[in-house]
Design a protein around this motif. Sequence first.
Motif: not given
Length: 509
Positions: A78, A80, A109, A119
Amino acid sequence: MGVTRTWAVALSGLEGTLIEVEADQTKQIPEFRIIGLGDRALGEAVQRVRNASENSRLDLPKRRLTVNLSPASLPKHGSGFDVAIAIAALATDGGMDAASIARTVHIGELGLDGRLRPVPGVLPAVRAAVRGGVHRVVVPWANKAEARLVPGAEVVGAATLAEVARLHGADVDVPVDVAPVASAENETTQGEPLDLGDVIGQDDAVEALVVAAAGGHHMLMVGPPGAGKTMLARRLPGILPALDDEAALVAASIRSLSGTVVNTLDRTPPFEAPHHSASIAALVGGGSRAVRPGAIARASEGVLFLDEAGEHATGVLDALRQPLETGRIDIHRAGFTASFPARFQLVMATNPCPCGNYGVRGASCSCPPAAIRRYRGRLTGPLLDRIDIEVQLARVRVADAPRVRAATSTAEARDQVAAARARAAKRLSETPWHTNSEVSGVWLRQGPLAPAPVIRRPLDAALDRGTLTLRSFDRILRVAWTICDLAARERLTTEDIGRALYLKKGIRS
């Protein structure tokens, strides 16, 4: 300037691991690399960090930059990690308070303009940070209210990367005309609980629903269309006890992982009702990279309702068996395993046949016998063995409707359930269990409150004839104790056993 360090969080299911984000620069050809077993989204963070830093008037070092995500052996997924990577990289040139950075977790993000985007999974990530001993957490502005639900967290909501850099002592102007990025999907409330008093003419089914709520038992309802099966199931959350702090946080964390920004702790047990065309992945959860919780996990601490159960694929229904026994769902992917809680109450509703008219007075069934057997065969023996209560419903006749008494109201049923659960909790106070549905079968049969042989004689006879398995034997004892608690009795009676046996075998007797 030496190596700079800050923190991020890697999520695997509902569990989070603190990730140390290290950044260092060397006198070589300018380059920016991220190492530490990240996925493609993490690899693309390099360009997001470059653009966000430049548009925030923050200069990255003109040297070779290496950012390491430790432990390097743990897969990370991801976007993040963007803010933590950016702050660690910018701090290698000095100008920021290294001690402040090292005691802060950064989640979020980055947009190319330097704004922080929300996120999913902020709530479980902040919980993991606090459990790991790092209490100050920087999150996107849209996730601020969600992060503040975690006790002990010092939450800082930021709209831009410049704000985060200034928090750590950087000399940078923070734009005042930049609007924070809003959440794409805000939380929706469940509204007021539906009233059980709206159900008429189904007193036996309402009584069974109260028993299910009082003991946390799984339930199956069989009846023709229009008998009130869905109506009853949707009123179950309203008579269940409100969630305590830990259960509410778990339920909110799962909603957060699903991509919903959570603003408050909802004390009403969740209610999930997937369509009968849902796949195994939709029910169990999954994903090739970041694993998302399925309906089973989202129903944890609440109710999972499978309407038209006979229309669900057999494989989908059989996927429920392991979570029903263990209270957890494990999703295995190459390189990692994600685990979610699955402490839900299962309620299933089905018609007696594909057309719904088999055995219905005044109606004509057009289904061939083979189709009826195939339809009923979707509910396999091992699955039915895990159901505590089975109820047969009939349509309310028009001639009877004006004379029938309204069923127990939600408020009355909730009081009965609360009183029964309090009695069960007192009886089980020296055990690891809290509700009757959780109690071990061995303890029920051999513990200090085990029923005398004369009391459990009907169960022993059914077990001897082979009409009951030992698992069903134990489940009937659990239901009997719930009936006993609702009647405010201290010990089981033959009446409790008989009523529990009827509720288990009612639709097949």
